[in-house]
Design a protein around this motif. Structure first.
Motif, PDB file in Angstrom:
ATOM      1  N   ARG A 131     -98.621 -20.048   7.995  1.00  0.00           N
ATOM      2  CA  ARG A 131     -97.273 -20.627   8.022  1.00  0.00           C
ATOM      3  C   ARG A 131     -97.381 -22.106   7.687  1.00  0.00           C
ATOM      4  NH1 ARG A 131     -97.452 -16.589  11.826  1.00  0.00           N
ATOM      5  NH2 ARG A 131     -95.688 -15.126  11.775  1.00  0.00           N
ATOM      6  N   PRO A 132     -97.373 -22.452   6.408  1.00  0.00           N
ATOM      7  CA  PRO A 132     -97.486 -23.868   6.026  1.00  0.00           C
ATOM      8  C   PRO A 132     -96.412 -24.732   6.670  1.00  0.00           C
ATOM      9  CG  PRO A 132     -97.756 -22.446   4.127  1.00  0.00           C
ATOM     10  CD  PRO A 132     -97.312 -21.566   5.240  1.00  0.00           C
ATOM     11  N   ILE A 133     -95.245 -24.151   6.940  1.00  0.00           N
ATOM     12  CA  ILE A 133     -94.180 -24.831   7.681  1.00  0.00           C
ATOM     13  C   ILE A 133     -93.874 -23.977   8.907  1.00  0.00           C
ATOM     14  CG2 ILE A 133     -91.785 -25.601   7.641  1.00  0.00           C
ATOM     15  CD1 ILE A 133     -92.075 -25.918   4.611  1.00  0.00           C
ATOM     16  N   LYS A 134     -93.925 -24.587  10.078  1.00  0.00           N
ATOM     17  CA  LYS A 134     -93.692 -23.837  11.311  1.00  0.00           C
ATOM     18  C   LYS A 134     -92.721 -24.612  12.188  1.00  0.00           C
ATOM     19  CE  LYS A 134     -96.086 -21.296  14.961  1.00  0.00           C
ATOM     20  NZ  LYS A 134     -97.399 -20.945  15.544  1.00  0.00           N
ATOM     21  N   VAL A 135     -91.544 -24.029  12.447  1.00  0.00           N
ATOM     22  CA  VAL A 135     -90.523 -24.725  13.226  1.00  0.00           C
ATOM     23  C   VAL A 135     -90.709 -24.428  14.703  1.00  0.00           C
ATOM     24  CG1 VAL A 135     -88.861 -24.650  11.340  1.00  0.00           C
ATOM     25  CG2 VAL A 135     -88.869 -22.811  13.020  1.00  0.00           C
ATOM     26  N   ASN A 136     -90.179 -25.323  15.529  1.00  0.00           N
ATOM     27  CA  ASN A 136     -90.200 -25.111  16.962  1.00  0.00           C
ATOM     28  C   ASN A 136     -89.452 -23.834  17.310  1.00  0.00           C
ATOM     29  OD1 ASN A 136     -89.187 -25.420  19.841  1.00  0.00           O
ATOM     30  ND2 ASN A 136     -90.503 -27.234  19.671  1.00  0.00           N
ATOM     31  N   LEU A 137     -89.986 -23.046  18.240  1.00  0.00           N
ATOM     32  CA  LEU A 137     -89.434 -21.727  18.556  1.00  0.00           C
ATOM     33  C   LEU A 137     -87.982 -21.783  19.002  1.00  0.00           C
ATOM     34  CD1 LEU A 137     -90.122 -18.702  18.795  1.00  0.00           C
ATOM     35  CD2 LEU A 137     -90.804 -19.133  21.164  1.00  0.00           C
ATOM     36  N   ILE A 138     -87.574 -22.891  19.613  1.00  0.00           N
ATOM     37  CA  ILE A 138     -86.208 -22.973  20.135  1.00  0.00           C
ATOM     38  C   ILE A 138     -85.174 -22.929  19.017  1.00  0.00           C
ATOM     39  CG2 ILE A 138     -86.103 -25.505  20.095  1.00  0.00           C
ATOM     40  CD1 ILE A 138     -84.657 -23.140  22.800  1.00  0.00           C
ATOM     41  N   LEU A 139     -85.538 -23.401  17.806  1.00  0.00           N
ATOM     42  CA  LEU A 139     -84.576 -23.434  16.698  1.00  0.00           C
ATOM     43  C   LEU A 139     -84.155 -22.035  16.256  1.00  0.00           C
ATOM     44  CD1 LEU A 139     -85.715 -26.391  14.420  1.00  0.00           C
ATOM     45  CD2 LEU A 139     -83.895 -26.321  16.110  1.00  0.00           C
ATOM     46  N   PRO A 140     -85.087 -21.131  15.945  1.00  0.00           N
ATOM     47  CA  PRO A 140     -84.640 -19.783  15.551  1.00  0.00           C
ATOM     48  C   PRO A 140     -83.911 -19.044  16.667  1.00  0.00           C
ATOM     49  CG  PRO A 140     -87.028 -19.856  15.754  1.00  0.00           C
ATOM     50  CD  PRO A 140     -86.550 -21.269  15.803  1.00  0.00           C
ATOM     51  N   ILE A 141     -84.286 -19.280  17.929  1.00  0.00           N
ATOM     52  CA  ILE A 141     -83.589 -18.604  19.034  1.00  0.00           C
ATOM     53  C   ILE A 141     -82.148 -19.079  19.114  1.00  0.00           C
ATOM     54  CG2 ILE A 141     -83.501 -18.354  21.541  1.00  0.00           C
ATOM     55  CD1 ILE A 141     -86.551 -18.396  21.551  1.00  0.00           C
ATOM     56  N   MET A 142     -81.928 -20.394  19.069  1.00  0.00           N
ATOM     57  CA  MET A 142     -80.566 -20.940  19.106  1.00  0.00           C
ATOM     58  C   MET A 142     -79.762 -20.470  17.903  1.00  0.00           C
ATOM     59  SD  MET A 142     -81.365 -24.839  20.369  1.00  0.00           S
ATOM     60  CE  MET A 142     -79.674 -25.351  20.040  1.00  0.00           C
ATOM     61  N   PHE A 143     -80.397 -20.470  16.748  1.00  0.00           N
ATOM     62  CA  PHE A 143     -79.703 -20.070  15.535  1.00  0.00           C
ATOM     63  C   PHE A 143     -79.301 -18.601  15.597  1.00  0.00           C
ATOM     64  CE2 PHE A 143     -79.638 -18.598  11.094  1.00  0.00           C
ATOM     65  CZ  PHE A 143     -78.749 -19.512  10.561  1.00  0.00           C
ATOM     66  N   LEU A 144     -80.187 -17.753  16.119  1.00  0.00           N
ATOM     67  CA  LEU A 144     -79.895 -16.327  16.221  1.00  0.00           C
ATOM     68  C   LEU A 144     -78.734 -16.067  17.181  1.00  0.00           C
ATOM     69  CD1 LEU A 144     -80.730 -13.503  15.334  1.00  0.00           C
ATOM     70  CD2 LEU A 144     -82.381 -13.467  17.211  1.00  0.00           C
ATOM     71  N   ILE A 145     -78.685 -16.783  18.301  1.00  0.00           N
ATOM     72  CA  ILE A 145     -77.576 -16.637  19.257  1.00  0.00           C
ATOM     73  C   ILE A 145     -76.259 -17.023  18.595  1.00  0.00           C
ATOM     74  CG2 ILE A 145     -76.591 -17.547  21.399  1.00  0.00           C
ATOM     75  CD1 ILE A 145     -79.472 -17.800  22.445  1.00  0.00           C
ATOM     76  N   ALA A 146     -76.271 -18.119  17.836  1.00  0.00           N
ATOM     77  CA  ALA A 146     -75.055 -18.558  17.150  1.00  0.00           C
ATOM     78  C   ALA A 146     -74.612 -17.537  16.104  1.00  0.00           C
ATOM     79  CB  ALA A 146     -75.288 -19.919  16.495  1.00  0.00           C
ATOM     80  N   CYS A 147     -75.565 -16.923  15.407  1.00  0.00           N
ATOM     81  CA  CYS A 147     -75.223 -15.889  14.424  1.00  0.00           C
ATOM     82  C   CYS A 147     -74.543 -14.701  15.097  1.00  0.00           C
ATOM     83  CB  CYS A 147     -76.475 -15.416  13.690  1.00  0.00           C
ATOM     84  SG  CYS A 147     -77.095 -16.548  12.437  1.00  0.00           S
ATOM     85  N   LEU A 148     -75.061 -14.276  16.238  1.00  0.00           N
ATOM     86  CA  LEU A 148     -74.463 -13.153  16.965  1.00  0.00           C
ATOM     87  C   LEU A 148     -73.052 -13.495  17.427  1.00  0.00           C
ATOM     88  CD1 LEU A 148     -77.562 -11.952  19.018  1.00  0.00           C
ATOM     89  CD2 LEU A 148     -76.598 -10.950  16.944  1.00  0.00           C
ATOM     90  N   PHE A 149     -72.829 -14.752  17.812  1.00  0.00           N
ATOM     91  CA  PHE A 149     -71.483 -15.221  18.160  1.00  0.00           C
ATOM     92  C   PHE A 149     -70.539 -15.053  16.964  1.00  0.00           C
ATOM     93  CE2 PHE A 149     -68.556 -18.853  17.786  1.00  0.00           C
ATOM     94  CZ  PHE A 149     -67.769 -18.678  18.913  1.00  0.00           C
ATOM     95  N   LEU A 150     -71.000 -15.447  15.788  1.00  0.00           N
ATOM     96  CA  LEU A 150     -70.166 -15.351  14.583  1.00  0.00           C
ATOM     97  C   LEU A 150     -69.896 -13.910  14.188  1.00  0.00           C
ATOM     98  CD1 LEU A 150     -71.795 -18.134  12.363  1.00  0.00           C
ATOM     99  CD2 LEU A 150     -69.529 -18.198  13.398  1.00  0.00           C
ATOM    100  N   VAL A 151     -70.842 -13.027  14.455  1.00  0.00           N
ATOM    101  CA  VAL A 151     -70.685 -11.630  14.053  1.00  0.00           C
ATOM    102  C   VAL A 151     -69.814 -10.855  15.031  1.00  0.00           C
ATOM    103  CG1 VAL A 151     -71.921  -9.449  13.732  1.00  0.00           C
ATOM    104  CG2 VAL A 151     -72.854 -11.556  12.767  1.00  0.00           C
ATOM    105  N   CYS A 152     -69.984 -11.087  16.334  1.00  0.00           N
ATOM    106  CA  CYS A 152     -69.354 -10.231  17.351  1.00  0.00           C
ATOM    107  C   CYS A 152     -67.931 -10.647  17.706  1.00  0.00           C
ATOM    108  CB  CYS A 152     -70.205 -10.215  18.614  1.00  0.00           C
ATOM    109  SG  CYS A 152     -71.837  -9.459  18.376  1.00  0.00           S
ATOM    110  N   LEU A 153     -67.665 -11.929  17.888  1.00  0.00           N
ATOM    111  CA  LEU A 153     -66.348 -12.346  18.376  1.00  0.00           C
ATOM    112  C   LEU A 153     -65.202 -12.016  17.419  1.00  0.00           C
ATOM    113  CD1 LEU A 153     -66.965 -15.725  20.251  1.00  0.00           C
ATOM    114  CD2 LEU A 153     -66.459 -13.477  21.201  1.00  0.00           C
ATOM    115  N   PRO A 154     -65.352 -12.196  16.095  1.00  0.00           N
ATOM    116  CA  PRO A 154     -64.233 -11.879  15.198  1.00  0.00           C
ATOM    117  C   PRO A 154     -63.842 -10.406  15.164  1.00  0.00           C
ATOM    118  CG  PRO A 154     -65.763 -13.375  14.124  1.00  0.00           C
ATOM    119  CD  PRO A 154     -66.425 -12.897  15.379  1.00  0.00           C
ATOM    120  N   VAL A 155     -64.663  -9.518  15.737  1.00  0.00           N
ATOM    121  CA  VAL A 155     -64.325  -8.099  15.750  1.00  0.00           C
ATOM    122  C   VAL A 155     -62.950  -7.872  16.393  1.00  0.00           C
ATOM    123  CG1 VAL A 155     -64.963  -5.858  16.710  1.00  0.00           C
ATOM    124  CG2 VAL A 155     -66.725  -7.347  15.752  1.00  0.00           C
TER     125      VAL A 155
END
Length: 498
Positions: free
Chosen positions: A411-435
């Motif tokens: 992984r030549p570029i490796k982000v802090n683990l908290i970033l993908p977790i926060m981003f994934l939670i926000a994506c689920l918010f965008l997908v689920c609430l508009p239902v």
């Protein structure tokens, strides 16, 4: 040599990974996609693709759902931060899985061929043609507006002009990668100039004491679901933050240039968008904002006097560059899908002298033109956004899964683990609430996605097809090769024939 920070870590990528760094080689006279995209080209591609139609259309879409200036500005700022997090996650994906194709390639590596095929399926039927149609329609509306200053632009004229835009840029992309990148760079400068004028005019208007529009800024009619839908419009305006990942095979020194392009482009775009919205809200009233989605035209009529025509011209230039960037990356997505056997073989063919994916470019142009059967931009945005963010969430979930299953993967570029977790939670918010507010769009998206499953098993998984099928397919492929002068990327070609 490495450079570390709290968010990102750069390391030399000298290990062996499962997906090939270069899918095709330029040795021994093979036809290749060359690494011609520089850091400046990469920044221009991101900025040029992001700043397209969104900032000139989406302000109305965001305000329509919130009815609040303060909440609208927060949505815009959070959309920028959210997009930055996503871009950093995709920087890790793009350099550890160093192949063109973006989400499709990442889902393929993480979860296998069927989920990847479904991502490609919805990209072909929903995401890509819809996005290209929206930006092309916005270009057409603004480009035609100077000729119809006192009335609405005829719908048929807008659609025809949008089709001309798509066809012209597709032809340029077929002719030369270098010309496509030059267009991207030139029109990026033009759109930044236009937005600078809007921001400057808005700042002068505010300094003159015109702040009445900002009274009771947080008063409005909004909920968690409506904010999620408002975010669709805001995030649509930021669409393109991951497009450089679709062309990593053509990016020079991707380990360094991919994160650098993100760090340069994303803060620039976020600041421009927030300041532009402040300018819009300072000048345009609530009634005007809701009645005319082409908010930049209303702004120009109010602020630039006899030079009002300049705003739609600049916006047309901006969206023209946006269409170019989307066409460029869409073709690379279909090319990668074909290389994996998920699309007809001809989509992996490139021109033997121009080194451009001509069949993929023609196909993406045709599908985008088909979407011009409707011209309601906000319906198109809401139609594809839920499926889009579901696929983005799947890519980031795949990144986390690969960290667990393949911890030693380079992984030549490796982000802090908290970033993908926060981003994934926000994506689920965008997908689920508009239902709850748009269940019909959700149902349509699910049905279209699931409809790809039988096509996968019939057209991809089924290996022992009848000979008649292979004969017909072969005839069609040879005809396309002869007409378009294209060949397989893996087929050796004599240097004298190039």
């Amino acid at each position: 040599m490495s450079r570390k920070s709290s968010l990102i870590e750069l390391k030399p990528g000298n290990g062996k990974i499962e997906i090939r760094s270069d899918n095709i080689s330029n040795d021994n006279g093979k036809v290749v996609l060359k690494r011609k995209i520089t850091l400046l080209n990469g920044v221009a591609l991101i900025v040029g693709t992001i700043i397209g139609s969104g900032i000139f259309i989406s302000p109305t879409g965001v305000y329509l759902e919130t009815k609040s200036i303060g909440v609208s500005l927060i949505v815009w700022a959070l959309s920028g931060v959210f997009s930055m997090f996503g871009a950093l996650c995709y920087a890790e994906l793009g350099t550890s899985i160093q192949r063109s194709g973006g989400d499709y390639a990442y889902i393929y590596v993480a979860f296998g061929p069927l989920p990847a095929f479904l991502r490609l399926w919805i990209a072909i039927l929903i995401i890509r043609p819809t996005t290209q149609a929206i930006v092309a329609l916005t270009f057409a509306q603004y480009a035609a507006k100077p000729f119809f200053p006192d009335c609405d632009t005829p719908d048929i004229a807008v659609r025809l002009l949008a089709a001309v835009c798509l066809c012209l840029l597709s032809a340029i992309n077929c002719m030369s990668v270098r010309w496509a990148m030059r267009i991207q760079s030139v029109f990026t400068a033009a759109k930044l100039t236009a937005l600078a004028l809007i921001i400057l005019a808005g700042a002068i208007h505010l300094l003159q004491g015109n702040v009445s529009n900002f009274e009771n800024s947080f008063k409005g009619n909004y909920s968690a679901s409506s904010i999620a839908i408002a975010s669709y419009s805001g995030l649509f305006a930021f669409g393109g933050w991951n497009y450089l990942n679709f062309v990593t095979e053509e990016l020079k020194d991707p380990y360094r240039n991919l994160p650098r392009a993100i760090w340069i482009a994303m803060p620039m775009v976020t600041l421009v968008y927030v300041f532009a919205n402040v300018a819009y809200f300072a000048v345009v009233t609530e009634a005007e904002m809701l009645s005319n989605p082409a908010v930049a035209v209303t702004f120009g009529n109010r602020m630039f006097g006899i030079f009002y025509w300049a705003v739609p011209v600049f916006v047309a230039l901006s969206t023209f560059g946006g269409v170019n960037g989307i066409l460029f990356t869409s073709a690379r997505l279909f090319l990668t899908g074909s290389q994996e056997g998920h699309l007809p073989e001809v989509f992996s063919y490139i021109h033997i002298t121009r080194m451009t994916p001509v069949p993929s470019l023609i196909f993406t142009c045709i599908t985008a033109c088909a979407m011009l059967l409707t011209s309601n931009i906000f319906q198109l945005i809401n139609y594809f956004s839920q499926i889009l963010w579901l696929s983005v969430a799947a890519s980031v979930a795949g990144m986390l899964w690969l960290r667990y299953k393949q911890p030693d993967m380079p992984r030549p570029i490796k982000v802090n683990l908290i970033l993908p977790i926060m981003f994934l939670i926000a994506c689920l918010f965008l997908v689920c609430l508009p239902v709850f507010l748009q269940p019909m769009y959700t149902l349509i998206g699910i049905l279209i996605t699931l409809s790809g499953i039988p096509f996968y098993y019939l057209c991809v998984k089924w290996e022992n097809k009848p000979k008649s099928y292979d004969n017909v397919s072969g005839c069609i492929t040879r005809f396309i090769q002869a007409v378009l002068n294209v060949t397989s990327a893996d087929e050796s070609v004599k240097l004298g024939e190039l």
